[in-house]
Scaffold this active site. Sequence first.
Site: not given
Length: 377
Positions: A67-68, A71
């Site tokens: 998820h990170e 980003h």
Amino acid sequence: MRDSVRLGRVAGFPVSAHWSVGVILLLLAWVLAGGVLPQTAPGHSAATYWLGGLVGSFLLLCSLLAHELAHAVVARRAGVEVEGVTLWLFGGVATFRSEAPSPRDDLRIAVAGPLTSLAVALGSGLAWVALDRSPGLDLAAGVTGWLSTINLVLAVFNMVPGAPLDGGRVLRAVLWARTGDRERAAVSATRAGRAMGYALVGLGLVFLLLGDPVGGVWTVLIGWFILAAANAEQEATVTRTLLGAVLVRDVMSSPVVTADPALSVEDLIERQVLSGRHSAYPVVDEDGRVVGLVTLRQLRTVPAQRRDVTRVRDVVLPLSEVATAAPTEPLPGLLPRLTPGSGRRALVLDEDRLVGIVTLADVSRTVEARALLTHPA
């Protein structure tokens, strides 16, 4: 983030883990082994459930990392400088050293994480369907089903429109595009985040009163985290607004007291540290090249009996690990780099020549002074 351990690099980004990751790893394993798996896959031993719980919690941490990293990857493509990714108690965080150049880029960076969580939820769900139909794989089916559900919840929760959640970033991007004012949009997003934080704290207290201590405590903690992060983000937004067009050269300290890399630690302490007022010294060689930075904390790591034979070059923090800035750089752009890892200071270089140093105290003093112009006493 302090108290973090460097794990390595993934996709070119430094990845670290806060000590609290160990806590959440064991807690999730306990939840799986003690409740979820015995219900979805009955008939196994306690050791088997714990093994499944550990695997499931590790896979969840991997999905949080994905998820990170999503980003970070999208941010890098947009020209945003990424410091790294850190996993901790409440998930993870990708730290950026600069801001998105446009509302569209801001929106893309924000939605990349939840879309990744949705993809993981879909993949885990398909794996659960396949494993659930296979005899003898009920435990694996229980883990993948749980993983799918948690990632779906994370994706949906993260899209709640309030900073610091991804939904708050989306709200900021939309308001930025509509008004053309990024700072105003950021303040609105953080206000929404604060409201949500207060709401979650209140909801957690209701859970506690209704006799659900675990759910109540976790809800209060999550609400408190969102509230604290939203307050910090709003303060950072106000700071950027106050600094406006201030340049690094306007606040830097100059000239700078430097240290010779060939000097012994003992001589540096006696000649400069004891009689000075500085907590860090840029290290410059005889050719005028900046080698790095030495701080009082680094000097304290040298045993007293070794100080006379240990050179400054042996304990210097390399320039590659020190925050740097150009004198003509806007000061707000430097703020994300004044992290604990950099000692909350940056060396100011003009074509590799040291011309000054900026500390967080310099920035704070400038913010307080400029606040007098807009909020007179």
